[in-house]
Design a protein around this motif. Structure first.
Motif, PDB file in Angstrom:
ATOM      1  N   CYS A 165       0.820  -1.204   0.000  1.00 22.15           N
ATOM      2  CA  CYS A 165       0.000   0.000   0.000  1.00 22.15           C
ATOM      3  C   CYS A 165       0.864   1.269   0.000  1.00 22.15           C
ATOM      4  O   CYS A 165       1.603   1.508   0.942  1.00 22.15           O
ATOM      5  CB  CYS A 165      -0.919  -0.012   1.212  1.00 22.15           C
ATOM      6  SG  CYS A 165      -1.890   1.482   1.341  1.00 22.15           S
ATOM      7  N   GLY A 223      -5.389   0.443  -6.099  1.00 20.61           N
ATOM      8  CA  GLY A 223      -5.670  -0.938  -6.474  1.00 20.61           C
ATOM      9  C   GLY A 223      -4.507  -1.896  -6.306  1.00 20.61           C
ATOM     10  O   GLY A 223      -4.624  -3.071  -6.641  1.00 20.61           O
ATOM     11  N   CYS A 272      -3.253  -3.141  -3.601  1.00 16.10           N
ATOM     12  CA  CYS A 272      -3.523  -4.178  -2.612  1.00 16.10           C
ATOM     13  C   CYS A 272      -4.258  -5.333  -3.258  1.00 16.10           C
ATOM     14  O   CYS A 272      -3.898  -6.504  -3.064  1.00 16.10           O
ATOM     15  CB  CYS A 272      -4.322  -3.608  -1.443  1.00 16.10           C
ATOM     16  SG  CYS A 272      -5.783  -2.675  -1.913  1.00 16.10           S
ATOM     17  N   ILE A 305      -8.826  -0.001   7.290  1.00 20.52           N
ATOM     18  CA  ILE A 305      -8.322   0.779   6.165  1.00 20.52           C
ATOM     19  C   ILE A 305      -8.815   2.205   6.328  1.00 20.52           C
ATOM     20  O   ILE A 305     -10.012   2.455   6.439  1.00 20.52           O
ATOM     21  CB  ILE A 305      -8.790   0.214   4.815  1.00 20.52           C
ATOM     22  CG1 ILE A 305      -8.373  -1.252   4.692  1.00 20.52           C
ATOM     23  CG2 ILE A 305      -8.213   1.024   3.678  1.00 20.52           C
ATOM     24  CD1 ILE A 305      -8.704  -1.882   3.365  1.00 20.52           C
TER      25      ILE A 305
HETATM   26  S1  SF4 Z   1      -6.206   0.893  -2.997  1.00 22.97           S
HETATM   27 FE1  SF4 Z   1      -5.291  -0.501  -1.516  1.00 22.97          FE
HETATM   28  S2  SF4 Z   1      -3.074  -0.285  -1.818  1.00 22.97           S
HETATM   29 FE2  SF4 Z   1      -4.050   1.457  -2.808  1.00 22.97          FE
HETATM   30  S3  SF4 Z   1      -4.038   3.030  -1.257  1.00 22.97           S
HETATM   31 FE3  SF4 Z   1      -6.014   2.018  -1.075  1.00 22.97          FE
HETATM   32  S4  SF4 Z   1      -5.695   0.469   0.442  1.00 22.97           S
HETATM   33 FE4  SF4 Z   1      -3.674   1.136  -0.186  1.00 22.97          FE
END
Ligand code: SF4
Ligand code: SF4
Lengths: 206, 573
Positions: free
Chosen positions: A95, A131, A133, A122
């Motif tokens: 992330c 995206g 993650c 989160i």
């Molecule tokens: S989409 Fe997932 S990886 Fe990207 S910032 Fe949000 S939580 Fe973090």
């Protein structure tokens, strides 16, 4: 002649204006508030103005559309829920703004780490909707949602109970992705089962 | 003597950079001016593209890194100067390459490198009361957690809390020595206004006129964001003008040095947020140079298709917004934005997001085109967009009001464009046919048949019109690309979230819609870039803004700014 450019330009605007109504007529009232009308208005053949009357009308989002992440659970046959997440921590490591917080559960008896999260948060105010993650989760557990109407008055932090959504929901919003992933999972399981069977057979021979 | 025989020309003071993974030359600070003069006048490197610094804290050195090019094309040259960290003084190259102006100020601001001889060495992105130089390796931001991501507090004992709930006056907030917030008086902006010079003029009848200072912005509809123009006026005529920026500064580069290589990809989207695909492209190229990975054919085509679509939608937007600046309020820009929306639909389909695409990965792209996407692209490229571009042309180009506002105004000569390191459409509208896709081809641009758009008048009108030319050329490239795109892999190797990048430096540059977009990366072999610098065209193109505006009226300043086409996300980084 002075003013010719102006008139030519105004002609373009006039054409645009007329076209909008022509298209309205051609579609006989179906240009708005219908799926076909929407699809036409966002295609290359759209003519004139093609504004969408949000929120009465909403553009369908494509399958790959990503908004914020959520967690997927499987509904098992016995009615229990199985959280796919194993608390492996990969998503929180990739992330970029570091907005995923995972507390790995421990077995109260042995004190050893368990493969499930005790808490999962989160911070969606910090999430940059990238995206990554979902891209790198090895257990098809964290996925990007399609629901973009989550604006609130306060800060938005999702914990386990808000994050968890059933696999059927995931299948519905991303049918192609989920079918592809299911196929890969099945293949892996079969390979694993075959290996185990071979091992068992070898052991039986000895 | 070969073309680039610097060590013969300079027996002392210039040595080849022999660190592993590095290239170019290291020049002694006291030889720098002489070297740069020779570079420009004898060796033909007339264009100084990028100036930045690297803090080698372990060696106690600060290094200034310069990238220079020939506007006739070919590969670039990188040269460096090393100075002691504690007494970081380097002679300014302002007098040889005035394009270094803002970049030296930035290096001073963020790195604390003093450029002696620079006429106006003030902070540029940070505010004047700021303490310290944040890109130095020992500078830590408020809420500092660790030097590099991923942070250990997130997993496996991720006890959620917010940074701002912690004491904001913790140990890592830095104040000037003996700072007392109760007594602190802001410095004011004397230095800024002083740099505009104060004049009085006396006209024929002996009437003495004071020049007045006028600020446009930071909140001003013409500035496309938060951006300020401090102007000195004689009546309504501009005598001198300085842009003031940094209102959107977030130290992208420091964040980038904390991030892993992959984590930077979505951050690049946020630079020039209108053209995230091109930003991805530049960054991917820079890292791939170090990684030495091959990109599969199909991925190369996809990259080119996305980059060219980005250029089209950026230029449409630029034209639309430019017309807004001229006062044609929103009709032309909405026409342009309509077409842009259709392109963004494609981006959304392919990458999942309309503007923050995050589509490129090292060694390819993240996913293949979904079903129907290629048809959509074909429909736009072969049918709709050519029609619409012609319509734009009919609508605007002959319009008398537009012409009288723009023809012959805001003139930038070819020499000045090079001198001030202007890039992209700005450089080409001044008659320099320099396009990186041709001059130093990257990816597969050498395969496509297209012309470098160039116009020769260097005025606002040409800067407007060249964008239409470029859209047409992009359509040509796209036509070929969608015809030839092969089937196949889209990523070399397995998707990986940690990449080990071999130590060394690299500079990846692409012809972004706004000009040369470059990424300078230094790797020390770890999972995070040691140095990450963005050569931002929106920022550097503003160097010529002041000189272009002298003698114009206030209303024309708005038009000139619109014709440069800046995005504050990239200007301020
Ligand atoms: S989409 Fe997932 S990886 Fe990207 S910032 Fe949000 S939580 Fe973090
Ligand atoms: S990567 Fe997937 S399995 Fe691992 S912690 Fe994240 S959501 Fe859970």
């Amino acid at each position: 002649m002075y003013g010719k450019g102006l008139i030519k330009g105004l002609g373009v605007t006039l054409k645009r204006f007329v076209n909008t109504y022509l298209d309205d007529l051609k579609w006989a009232g179906k240009r708005y508030y219908t799926q076909e009308g929407l699809a036409h208005r966002s295609s290359k053949d759209a003519n004139g103005i093609f504004t969408v009357q949000y929120p009465e009308e909403k553009l369908p989002v494509p399958e790959e559309f990503r908004y914020v992440p959520f967690l997927v659970y499987d509904e098992l046959e016995d009615g229990t829920h199985h959280n796919r997440c194993t608390a492996c921590g990969i998503c929180s490591k990739v992330c970029p703004p570091q907005c995923i917080w995972i507390e790995r559960a421990t077995d109260p008896k042995t004190g050893r780490p368990k493969q499930e999260p005790a808490a999962f948060s989160i911070d969606l105010d910090i999430c940059m909707n990238c995206g990554l993650c979902a891209e790198y989760c090895p257990f098809d557990s964290i996925k990007m949602d399609h629901d973009y109407e989550i604006a609130g008055y306060g800060r938005t932090v999702h914990h386990l109970d808000e994050l968890l959504k059933p696999a059927s929901y995931y299948d519905e919003i991303r049918p192609l992705n989920s079918a592809r992933e299911a196929a890969i999972r099945k293949e892996k399981e079969e390979a694993k089962a075959a290996k185990a069977a071979a091992r068992a057979a070898r052991a039986a021979k000895k | 003597m070969s073309d680039l025989d610097f060590t013969t020309r300079f027996p002392t003071g210039v040595v080849a950079d022999e660190r592993k993974g590095y290239e170019g030359y290291i020049v002694d600070a006291d030889k720098l001016v002489e070297f740069a003069t020779a570079l420009r006048d004898e060796f033909g490197f007339d264009y100084l593209s990028s100036v930045t610094g690297v803090d080698y804290i372990n060696e106690g050195k600060l290094e200034v890194v310069y990238h220079a090019y020939k506007t006739t094309g070919g590969a670039g040259l990188v040269f460096k100067t090393q100075v002691d960290r504690e007494a970081a003084e380097v002679p300014s190259l302002y007098n040889i390459y005035p394009g270094a102006d803002f970049q030296e100020r930035e290096a001073w601001d963020l790195m604390g490198i003093k450029f002696t001889g620079h006429p106006d060495l003030r902070r540029i992105l940070l505010w004047e009361g700021f303490e310290g130089h944040p890109l130095r390796k020992d500078w830590k931001e408020p809420y500092f957690e660790e030097d590099v991501k991923p942070f250990k507090s997130r997993w496996p004992e991720g006890d959620f809390h917010r940074a701002e709930d912690k004491n904001p006056y913790g140990a890592n907030v830095q104040y000037p020595d003996k700072f007392d917030p109760e007594k602190w008086q802001p410095e004011g902006e004397d230095a800024l206004y002083g740099s505009l010079a104060k004049y009085q003029t006396t006209d024929e009848s002996g009437l003495v006129t004071d020049h007045i200072t006028v600020n446009l912005g930071p909140q001003h509809p013409s500035t496309h964001g938060v951006f300020r123009i401090a102007a000195k006026l004689n009546g309504e005529t501009i005598v001198n003008l300085k842009p003031v920026m940094g209102y959107l500064h977030r130290n992208h580069e420091k964040i980038g040095e904390r991030n892993t290589y992959l984590q930077n990809m979505p951050f690049t989207d946020r630079l020039d947020y209108l053209s995230s695909m091109s930003n991805n492209f530049g960054y991917a190229l820079a890292v791939e140079k170090l990684l030495k990975v091959e990109v599969p054919e199909r991925a190369e085509y996809l990259r080119v298709i996305m980059a060219e679509l980005t250029r089209i939608q950026n230029h449409l937007f630029a034209i639309g917004m430019f017309l807004n600046d001229l006062g044609a309020f929103f009709t032309p820009s909405l026409y342009a934005i309509e077409e842009r929306e259709l392109i963004l639909d494609i981006f959304e389909m392919v990458s999942g997001s309309r503007m923050m695409c995050n589509y490129f990965r090292f060694g390819g792209v993240v996913r293949d085109l979904p079903e129907g996407a290629l048809e959509k692209i074909k429909g736009l490229v072969l049918d709709r967009l050519p029609r619409k571009v012609d319509e734009m042309d009919r609508f605007l180009s002959e319009n008398e009001i537009l012409r009288s506002r723009t023809v012959g105004q805001g003139y930038l000569s070819a020499e000045d464009a090079i001198k001030y390191s202007a890039a992209g459409p700005m450089l080409r509208a001044s008659g320099i046919p320099y396009d990186i896709r041709r001059a130093d081809p990257y990816s597969i641009y050498d395969r496509f048949d297209f012309d470098v758009a160039v116009r020769y008048n260097g005025d606002i009108y040409d800067r407007y019109y060249i964008r239409l030319d470029e859209v047409r050329q992009s359509l040509r490239i796209l036509e070929q690309a969608i015809k030839d795109i092969p089937e196949g892999e889209i990523l070399s190797g397995k998707p990986q979230y940690t990449v080990r990048v071999p130590a060394g430096e690299s500079y990846g540059r692409v012809e972004g819609p706004k000009g040369e977009l470059g990424f300078y990366i230094v790797s020390d072999g770890k999972a995070n870039p040691y140095r990450y610098h963005v050569r931002a065209p929106s920022f550097i193109n503003l160097t010529a803004f002041g000189p272009m505006c002298v003698g114009l009226k206030v209303a024309d300043v708005v038009a000139v700014l619109g014709s440069i086409d800046i995005v504050l996300g990239e200007t301020d980084r």
